[in-house]
Design a protein around this motif. Structure first.
Motif, PDB file in Angstrom:
ATOM      1  N   LEU A  17       4.618  15.327   8.001  1.00  0.00           N
ATOM      2  CA  LEU A  17       5.767  15.801   8.763  1.00  0.00           C
ATOM      3  C   LEU A  17       7.037  15.800   7.915  1.00  0.00           C
ATOM      4  N   PHE A  18       7.741  16.925   7.890  1.00  0.00           N
ATOM      5  CA  PHE A  18       9.000  17.109   7.157  1.00  0.00           C
ATOM      6  C   PHE A  18       8.855  16.871   5.659  1.00  0.00           C
ATOM      7  N   GLY A  19       7.689  17.047   5.122  1.00  0.00           N
ATOM      8  CA  GLY A  19       7.469  16.892   3.688  1.00  0.00           C
ATOM      9  C   GLY A  19       7.483  15.461   3.200  1.00  0.00           C
ATOM     10  N   LEU A  20       7.306  14.522   4.126  1.00  0.00           N
ATOM     11  CA  LEU A  20       7.308  13.107   3.748  1.00  0.00           C
ATOM     12  C   LEU A  20       5.918  12.649   3.325  1.00  0.00           C
ATOM     13  N   PRO A  21       5.820  11.805   2.309  1.00  0.00           N
ATOM     14  CA  PRO A  21       4.510  11.347   1.827  1.00  0.00           C
ATOM     15  C   PRO A  21       3.940  10.205   2.677  1.00  0.00           C
ATOM     16  N   LEU A  22       3.713  10.469   3.950  1.00  0.00           N
ATOM     17  CA  LEU A  22       3.200   9.457   4.868  1.00  0.00           C
ATOM     18  C   LEU A  22       1.705   9.659   5.081  1.00  0.00           C
ATOM     19  N   SER A  23       0.954   9.561   4.034  1.00  0.00           N
ATOM     20  CA  SER A  23      -0.469   9.845   4.092  1.00  0.00           C
ATOM     21  C   SER A  23      -1.219   8.863   3.201  1.00  0.00           C
ATOM     22  N   PHE A  24      -2.501   8.721   3.458  1.00  0.00           N
ATOM     23  CA  PHE A  24      -3.349   7.878   2.622  1.00  0.00           C
ATOM     24  C   PHE A  24      -4.198   8.721   1.680  1.00  0.00           C
ATOM     25  N   THR A  25      -3.747   9.947   1.420  1.00  0.00           N
ATOM     26  CA  THR A  25      -4.408  10.831   0.461  1.00  0.00           C
ATOM     27  C   THR A  25      -3.520  10.933  -0.765  1.00  0.00           C
ATOM     28  N   ARG A  26      -4.099  10.619  -1.914  1.00  0.00           N
ATOM     29  CA  ARG A  26      -3.352  10.637  -3.168  1.00  0.00           C
ATOM     30  C   ARG A  26      -4.113  11.485  -4.181  1.00  0.00           C
ATOM     31  N   GLY A  39      -7.948   7.198   1.877  1.00  0.00           N
ATOM     32  CA  GLY A  39      -8.288   6.032   2.668  1.00  0.00           C
ATOM     33  C   GLY A  39      -7.336   4.878   2.492  1.00  0.00           C
ATOM     34  N   LEU A  40      -7.413   3.962   3.476  1.00  0.00           N
ATOM     35  CA  LEU A  40      -6.615   2.749   3.442  1.00  0.00           C
ATOM     36  C   LEU A  40      -7.521   1.529   3.291  1.00  0.00           C
ATOM     37  N   PHE A  41      -8.432   1.340   4.239  1.00  0.00           N
ATOM     38  CA  PHE A  41      -9.363   0.210   4.182  1.00  0.00           C
ATOM     39  C   PHE A  41     -10.605   0.561   3.369  1.00  0.00           C
ATOM     40  N   THR A  42     -11.180   1.712   3.665  1.00  0.00           N
ATOM     41  CA  THR A  42     -12.287   2.234   2.869  1.00  0.00           C
ATOM     42  C   THR A  42     -11.741   3.377   2.038  1.00  0.00           C
ATOM     43  N   VAL A  43     -11.745   3.223   0.747  1.00  0.00           N
ATOM     44  CA  VAL A  43     -11.194   4.238  -0.149  1.00  0.00           C
ATOM     45  C   VAL A  43     -12.331   5.064  -0.723  1.00  0.00           C
ATOM     46  N   VAL A  44     -12.224   6.382  -0.567  1.00  0.00           N
ATOM     47  CA  VAL A  44     -13.203   7.324  -1.113  1.00  0.00           C
ATOM     48  C   VAL A  44     -12.515   8.104  -2.216  1.00  0.00           C
ATOM     49  N   GLU A  45     -13.114   8.093  -3.391  1.00  0.00           N
ATOM     50  CA  GLU A  45     -12.532   8.766  -4.546  1.00  0.00           C
ATOM     51  C   GLU A  45     -13.469   9.879  -4.996  1.00  0.00           C
ATOM     52  N   ASP A  46     -12.900  11.058  -5.218  1.00  0.00           N
ATOM     53  CA  ASP A  46     -13.683  12.213  -5.657  1.00  0.00           C
ATOM     54  C   ASP A  46     -13.083  12.733  -6.957  1.00  0.00           C
TER      55      ASP A  46
END
Length: 136
Positions: A17-26, A39-46
Motif C-alpha cells: 500500500l502506497f509503495g511502502l515496503p510492508l511485506s515479507f517478500t525480499r 516468509g516470516l516464520f517459514t522462509v522459502v528461498e528461490d
C-alpha cells in the motif's frame, strides 16, 4: 543461508500500500543469481541462475506508477520456476537495466545467448530426414 554468503548487487522488498515496503517478500540480485526470499516464520528461498533467463518484461500499472514502482517478469529456462515475477519494486527500469547488465555478463561467460536455450522444433520432429530430398 546467511546474508553474508552472497555479495549482493541489488536488493529490495515487495512494495504494498502506497509503495511502502510492508511485506515479507525480499528480492536479491548477485552477479550470477536472482534470489527471492518469502516468509516470516517459514522462509522459502528461490534462486535462479541469470544465464537461464530467456526473456523479460516490465509491467507498470497505474497504481504502481503513482508511487514509482513496477513489476518485472522474467521468463526462465528452469523447471520449478519458468516465470518469475518481481512484484512492485522501486525504480523498476533501473533494476531491469541492472539485471540486463549481469545477464549479459553471465551469457558471455557461458558463451550462450537466449536463442541457444530454446527447445527443439517439436516433439514429433523427424530430425533425421532434415535436408533429405527424397520426399519431394
Amino acid at each position: 543461508m546467511s546474508k553474508n554468503e552472497f555479495d549482493y548487487v541489488w536488493t529490495d522488498k515487495k512494495r504494498t500500500l502506497f509503495g511502502l515496503p510492508l511485506s515479507f517478500t525480499r528480492y536479491y540480485l548477485t552477479k550470477t543469481k536472482f534470489i527471492t526470499r518469502v516468509g516470516l516464520f517459514t522462509v522459502v528461498e528461490d534462486e535462479l541462475d541469470l544465464y537461464k533467463v530467456t526473456d523479460k518484461k516490465l509491467v507498470l500499472k497505474l497504481g504502481q506508477r503513482m508511487f514509482g514502482c513496477g513489476t518485472i517478469i522474467l521468463y526462465v529456462k528452469d523447471t520449478d520456476t519458468p516465470v518469475k515475477e518481481v512484484k512492485s519494486i522501486k525504480a523498476p527500469r533501473k533494476t531491469l537495466e541492472l539485471i540486463d547488465q549481469y545477464l549479459d555478463r553471465e551469457r558471455d561467460r557461458y558463451r550462450i545467448r537466449g536463442r541457444d536455450m530454446m527447445g527443439s522444433m517439436g516433439e514429433n520432429c523427424d530430425c533425421d530426414n532434415i535436408g533429405d530430398d527424397s520426399e519431394f
